[in-house]
Design an enzyme around this catalytic site. Structure first.
Site, PDB file in Angstrom:
ATOM      1  N   TYR A   1       0.835  -1.204   0.000  1.00  0.00           N
ATOM      2  CA  TYR A   1       0.000   0.000   0.000  1.00  0.00           C
ATOM      3  C   TYR A   1       0.870   1.255   0.000  1.00  0.00           C
ATOM      4  O   TYR A   1       0.636   2.196  -0.761  1.00  0.00           O
ATOM      5  CB  TYR A   1      -0.912  -0.035   1.222  1.00  0.00           C
ATOM      6  CG  TYR A   1      -1.954   1.050   1.296  1.00  0.00           C
ATOM      7  CD1 TYR A   1      -3.115   0.991   0.525  1.00  0.00           C
ATOM      8  CD2 TYR A   1      -1.791   2.123   2.161  1.00  0.00           C
ATOM      9  CE1 TYR A   1      -4.081   1.983   0.613  1.00  0.00           C
ATOM     10  CE2 TYR A   1      -2.761   3.111   2.264  1.00  0.00           C
ATOM     11  CZ  TYR A   1      -3.899   3.036   1.485  1.00  0.00           C
ATOM     12  OH  TYR A   1      -4.857   4.011   1.575  1.00  0.00           O
TER      13      TYR A   1
ATOM     14  N   LYS B   1       0.965   4.038  -2.950  1.00  0.00           N
ATOM     15  CA  LYS B   1       0.614   5.434  -2.681  1.00  0.00           C
ATOM     16  C   LYS B   1       1.781   6.377  -2.975  1.00  0.00           C
ATOM     17  O   LYS B   1       1.582   7.496  -3.447  1.00  0.00           O
ATOM     18  CB  LYS B   1       0.112   5.595  -1.241  1.00  0.00           C
ATOM     19  CG  LYS B   1      -1.215   4.881  -0.983  1.00  0.00           C
ATOM     20  CD  LYS B   1      -2.301   5.326  -1.949  1.00  0.00           C
ATOM     21  CE  LYS B   1      -3.662   4.813  -1.567  1.00  0.00           C
ATOM     22  NZ  LYS B   1      -4.726   5.316  -2.450  1.00  0.00           N
TER      23      LYS B   1
END
Length: 192
Positions: A93, A97
Site C-alpha cells: 500500500y 501510494k
C-alpha cells in the site's frame, strides 16, 4: 468496472462520454487493502494492491486524458495517503501510494500544456469503512482506535470523508487552475 482491466476501464470512460459528455474531471479513488508484514505478504497481495491503486490510476488517466486534451481543460486528482511515507505492515500500500505521488507529478508536467492539472490528495487517518476494517483486523474497538489516532493528530480529531472531499472539490474547480503537480496532505497536521 475492474479498474485494473484495460477493456473495462475504456468501456467505462466511453460510456461516461456517451451518456454524460466528455469527462473533464477524474478522481482516482479506487482502493483496497491487503496489509501484512513483508515476510507474510503474498505476491497476490502485492499485485492486487498495485493493480487497483497504480494500474487503475494509470488506465483511467490514460483513457480520460484524451477527452481532456481535446477540450483543453481537465482535472485529475489521485488519492495517495500518508502511508506513502512508510507504514508498518503496508509495504504494498505504501509503495502504491508513493508511486501515485510520482505519477501525479509526471502527469502534471505532461498534461499541463493541454490545460489539464494533476494533483494528489494524501489523507491521514479518516473515519471510513476501511479504517473500521483495519481496527477489526487488529481486534481493537473502533472508538478506541479513533481516540488513539486523534491523540497523535495535531488538531486532535480524526479526519472525516468530507475533509477529503472538500480538498478534492477545490482541486477539481476552475479556481485551482494554477495548482498542479502537488500532493496535499489532509492529515490534521504537517507531514514530511
Amino acid at each position: 468496472a475492474d479498474v485494473s482491466d484495460r477493456d473495462q476501464v475504456e468501456a467505462a470512460v466511453s460510456r461516461v462520454a456517451a451518456e454524460l459528455g466528455a469527462p473533464t474531471v477524474l478522481v482516482n479513488n479506487a482502493g483496497v487493502l491487503r496489509d501484512n508484514l513483508l515476510f507474510k505478504m503474498t505476491s497476490a497481495d502485492w499485485d492486487t494492491v498495485m493493480g487497483v491503486h497504480l494500474r487503475g490510476a494509470f488506465l483511467f488517466s490514460q483513457a480520460a486524458q484524451k477527452h481532456m486534451v481535446d477540450r483543453k481543460w481537465g482535472r485529475i486528482v489521485n488519492l495517495s495517503s500518508t502511508s506513502a511515507l512508510g507504514n508498518r505492515g503496508q509495504a504494498n500500500y505504501a509503495a502504491a501510494k508513493a508511486g501515485l505521488q510520482g505519477f501525479t507529478k509526471t502527469l502534471a508536467i505532461e498534461l499541463g500544456p493541454f490545460g489539464v492539472t494533476v494533483n494528489a490528495v494524501a489523507p491521514g487517518f479518516i473515519v471510513t469503512d476501511m479504517t473500521a476494517a483495519t481496527a477489526a483486523r487488529m481486534k481493537v474497538d473502533f472508538d478506541d482506535f479513533q481516540k488513539h489516532a486523534a491523540a497523535e493528530i495535531p488538531v486532535r480529531r480524526p479526519g472525516r470523508p468530507e475533509d477529503v472531499a472538500h480538498t478534492i472539490s477545490f482541486l477539481a474547480s476552475e479556481g485551482a487552475g494554477f495548482v498542479s503537480g502537488q500532493v496535499i496532505y489532509v492529515a490534521g497536521g504537517p507531514r514530511d
